[in-house]
Scaffold this motif. Structure first.
Motif, PDB file in Angstrom:
ATOM      1  N   GLY A   1       0.808  -1.209   0.000  1.00 33.43           N
ATOM      2  CA  GLY A   1       0.000   0.000   0.000  1.00 33.43           C
ATOM      3  C   GLY A   1       0.839   1.256   0.000  1.00 33.43           C
ATOM      4  N   VAL A   2       0.164   2.347   0.229  1.00 30.15           N
ATOM      5  CA  VAL A   2       0.771   3.672   0.202  1.00 30.15           C
ATOM      6  C   VAL A   2       0.867   4.207   1.623  1.00 30.15           C
ATOM      7  CG1 VAL A   2       0.395   6.049  -0.569  1.00 30.15           C
ATOM      8  CG2 VAL A   2      -0.077   4.148  -2.110  1.00 30.15           C
ATOM      9  N   ARG A   3       2.023   4.751   1.971  1.00 27.38           N
ATOM     10  CA  ARG A   3       2.197   5.336   3.297  1.00 27.38           C
ATOM     11  C   ARG A   3       1.448   6.662   3.326  1.00 27.38           C
ATOM     12  NH1 ARG A   3       6.380   4.516   6.892  1.00 27.38           N
ATOM     13  NH2 ARG A   3       7.605   3.620   5.199  1.00 27.38           N
ATOM     14  N   VAL A   4       0.553   6.785   4.303  1.00 24.40           N
ATOM     15  CA  VAL A   4      -0.211   8.016   4.484  1.00 24.40           C
ATOM     16  C   VAL A   4       0.450   8.894   5.540  1.00 24.40           C
ATOM     17  CG1 VAL A   4      -2.450   8.968   5.152  1.00 24.40           C
ATOM     18  CG2 VAL A   4      -2.352   6.893   3.769  1.00 24.40           C
ATOM     19  N   HIS A   5       0.971   8.248   6.585  1.00 26.95           N
ATOM     20  CA  HIS A   5       1.583   8.985   7.690  1.00 26.95           C
ATOM     21  C   HIS A   5       2.354   7.987   8.544  1.00 26.95           C
ATOM     22  CE1 HIS A   5       1.794  11.955  10.972  1.00 26.95           C
ATOM     23  NE2 HIS A   5       1.415  10.991  11.789  1.00 26.95           N
ATOM     24  N   ARG A   6       3.613   8.273   8.814  1.00 23.54           N
ATOM     25  CA  ARG A   6       4.464   7.394   9.623  1.00 23.54           C
ATOM     26  C   ARG A   6       4.254   5.939   9.233  1.00 23.54           C
ATOM     27  NH1 ARG A   6       3.272  10.380  15.222  1.00 23.54           N
ATOM     28  NH2 ARG A   6       4.277  12.361  14.717  1.00 23.54           N
ATOM     29  N   LYS A   7       3.651   5.148  10.131  1.00 25.76           N
ATOM     30  CA  LYS A   7       3.402   3.734   9.837  1.00 25.76           C
ATOM     31  C   LYS A   7       1.917   3.468   9.595  1.00 25.76           C
ATOM     32  CE  LYS A   7       7.445   1.952  12.205  1.00 25.76           C
ATOM     33  NZ  LYS A   7       7.927   0.979  13.191  1.00 25.76           N
TER      34      LYS A   7
ATOM     35  N   PHE B   1      -6.685  10.688   1.484  1.00 29.74           N
ATOM     36  CA  PHE B   1      -6.932  11.936   2.203  1.00 29.74           C
ATOM     37  C   PHE B   1      -7.861  11.678   3.395  1.00 29.74           C
ATOM     38  CE2 PHE B   1      -9.434  15.911   2.732  1.00 29.74           C
ATOM     39  CZ  PHE B   1      -8.411  16.722   3.201  1.00 29.74           C
ATOM     40  N   GLY B   2      -8.874  10.832   3.212  1.00 33.16           N
ATOM     41  CA  GLY B   2      -9.767  10.477   4.315  1.00 33.16           C
ATOM     42  C   GLY B   2      -9.029   9.802   5.458  1.00 33.16           C
ATOM     43  N   VAL B   3      -8.071   8.929   5.130  1.00 34.87           N
ATOM     44  CA  VAL B   3      -7.242   8.294   6.164  1.00 34.87           C
ATOM     45  C   VAL B   3      -6.377   9.348   6.844  1.00 34.87           C
ATOM     46  CG1 VAL B   3      -5.371   6.647   6.603  1.00 34.87           C
ATOM     47  CG2 VAL B   3      -7.245   6.019   5.062  1.00 34.87           C
ATOM     48  N   SER B   4      -5.830  10.281   6.057  1.00 36.79           N
ATOM     49  CA  SER B   4      -4.922  11.282   6.627  1.00 36.79           C
ATOM     50  C   SER B   4      -5.603  12.173   7.655  1.00 36.79           C
ATOM     51  CB  SER B   4      -4.304  12.143   5.520  1.00 36.79           C
ATOM     52  OG  SER B   4      -5.230  13.102   5.031  1.00 36.79           O
ATOM     53  N   LEU B   5      -6.923  12.330   7.551  1.00 38.94           N
ATOM     54  CA  LEU B   5      -7.655  13.151   8.522  1.00 38.94           C
ATOM     55  C   LEU B   5      -7.518  12.596   9.937  1.00 38.94           C
ATOM     56  CD1 LEU B   5     -10.911  13.720   6.446  1.00 38.94           C
ATOM     57  CD2 LEU B   5      -9.098  15.411   6.890  1.00 38.94           C
ATOM     58  N   HIS B   6      -7.270  11.287  10.044  1.00 40.02           N
ATOM     59  CA  HIS B   6      -7.186  10.621  11.347  1.00 40.02           C
ATOM     60  C   HIS B   6      -5.849   9.907  11.542  1.00 40.02           C
ATOM     61  CE1 HIS B   6     -11.438  11.436  11.882  1.00 40.02           C
ATOM     62  NE2 HIS B   6     -11.612  11.019  10.653  1.00 40.02           N
ATOM     63  N   SER B   7      -4.875  10.205  10.705  1.00 37.63           N
ATOM     64  CA  SER B   7      -3.633   9.436  10.716  1.00 37.63           C
ATOM     65  C   SER B   7      -2.844   9.583  12.015  1.00 37.63           C
ATOM     66  CB  SER B   7      -2.762   9.800   9.519  1.00 37.63           C
ATOM     67  OG  SER B   7      -2.438  11.164   9.547  1.00 37.63           O
ATOM     68  N   GLU B   8      -2.852  10.756  12.613  1.00 33.90           N
ATOM     69  CA  GLU B   8      -2.115  10.904  13.880  1.00 33.90           C
ATOM     70  C   GLU B   8      -2.749  10.065  14.978  1.00 33.90           C
ATOM     71  OE1 GLU B   8      -1.009  14.837  15.048  1.00 33.90           O
ATOM     72  OE2 GLU B   8      -0.407  15.368  13.004  1.00 33.90           O
TER      73      GLU B   8
ATOM     74  N   LEU C   1      -4.518   7.316  14.468  1.00 31.32           N
ATOM     75  CA  LEU C   1      -4.242   5.924  14.122  1.00 31.32           C
ATOM     76  C   LEU C   1      -2.809   5.546  14.500  1.00 31.32           C
ATOM     77  CD1 LEU C   1      -5.991   5.752  10.634  1.00 31.32           C
ATOM     78  CD2 LEU C   1      -6.660   4.479  12.684  1.00 31.32           C
ATOM     79  N   ALA C   2      -1.860   6.441  14.230  1.00 30.81           N
ATOM     80  CA  ALA C   2      -0.462   6.171  14.573  1.00 30.81           C
ATOM     81  C   ALA C   2      -0.277   6.066  16.081  1.00 30.81           C
ATOM     82  CB  ALA C   2       0.436   7.262  13.994  1.00 30.81           C
ATOM     83  N   SER C   3      -0.999   6.876  16.842  1.00 32.70           N
ATOM     84  CA  SER C   3      -0.901   6.807  18.308  1.00 32.70           C
ATOM     85  C   SER C   3      -1.460   5.496  18.842  1.00 32.70           C
ATOM     86  CB  SER C   3      -1.656   7.976  18.943  1.00 32.70           C
ATOM     87  OG  SER C   3      -1.032   9.184  18.635  1.00 32.70           O
ATOM     88  N   LEU C   4      -2.560   5.029  18.245  1.00 32.62           N
ATOM     89  CA  LEU C   4      -3.160   3.768  18.688  1.00 32.62           C
ATOM     90  C   LEU C   4      -2.331   2.557  18.291  1.00 32.62           C
ATOM     91  CD1 LEU C   4      -6.989   4.128  18.001  1.00 32.62           C
ATOM     92  CD2 LEU C   4      -5.852   3.959  20.205  1.00 32.62           C
ATOM     93  N   HIS C   5      -1.671   2.655  17.143  1.00 32.76           N
ATOM     94  CA  HIS C   5      -0.912   1.522  16.605  1.00 32.76           C
ATOM     95  C   HIS C   5       0.495   1.974  16.236  1.00 32.76           C
ATOM     96  CE1 HIS C   5      -4.457  -1.050  16.380  1.00 32.76           C
ATOM     97  NE2 HIS C   5      -5.109   0.030  16.014  1.00 32.76           N
ATOM     98  N   PRO C   6       1.349   2.230  17.216  1.00 36.05           N
ATOM     99  CA  PRO C   6       2.699   2.731  16.904  1.00 36.05           C
ATOM    100  C   PRO C   6       3.540   1.746  16.096  1.00 36.05           C
ATOM    101  CG  PRO C   6       2.436   2.337  19.260  1.00 36.05           C
ATOM    102  CD  PRO C   6       1.102   2.138  18.642  1.00 36.05           C
ATOM    103  N   SER C   7       3.204   0.464  16.138  1.00 38.80           N
ATOM    104  CA  SER C   7       3.956  -0.507  15.342  1.00 38.80           C
ATOM    105  C   SER C   7       3.486  -0.520  13.890  1.00 38.80           C
ATOM    106  CB  SER C   7       3.833  -1.906  15.941  1.00 38.80           C
ATOM    107  OG  SER C   7       2.494  -2.334  15.894  1.00 38.80           O
TER     108      SER C   7
END
Length: 138
Positions: A33-39, A59-66, A68-74
């Motif tokens: 896939g495509v990296r939207v933000h960090r992991k 773009f819809g994923v990016s609205l919540h990417s931070e 999502l990254a906080s919930l799933h740092p791996s």
């Protein structure tokens, strides 16, 4: 588990609609896939989506990417299995709104302030992106 979210916006003279089905995957050593933000990644199966729809889903994923990254740092992948819509009730921006709804329903994230409104005087839709900057605009 694949979940389906049905986005609907109805106005007196028109409407917007799209159904998006997706599930979550914890990325393995080499996530697809495509990296939207960090992991945080966006992937599709099958890989037959129109490029503009894919961009708006990202773009819809990016609205919540931070969040999502906080919930799933791996790492996490949102894997979309289908995006269906009636051609009469669709604009590509709806893919972002459907993805936003899918993520908020599955994670109970706060509203990002995105949406659509219809202007009957000009027969056009106006999309609102909250604090995010609309993509594709210089």
């Amino acid at each position: 588990m694949i979940e389906t979210f049905k986005y609907r916006h109805r106005a007196k003279a028109a409407g917007l609609a799209a159904d998006i089905s997706a599930h979550l995957e914890v990325p393995h050593d080499s996530p697809d896939g495509v990296r939207v933000h960090r992991k945080v990644f966006l992937s599709t199966t099958p890989n037959t989506f129109y490029w503009l729809d894919f961009c708006w889903m990202a773009f819809g994923v990016s609205l919540h990417s931070e969040n999502l990254a906080s919930l799933h740092p791996s790492g996490i992948t949102v894997k979309v299995t289908s995006l269906t819509f009636p051609l009469s009730d669709y604009r590509p921006e709806v893919a972002a709104l459907a993805m936003d709804g899918w993520i908020r329903r599955n994670f109970d994230f706060p509203d990002a302030g995105v949406g659509a409104s219809y202007d009957p005087s000009s027969s056009t839709y106006h999309f609102h992106w909250g604090a995010a900057r609309e993509p594709f605009i210089e």
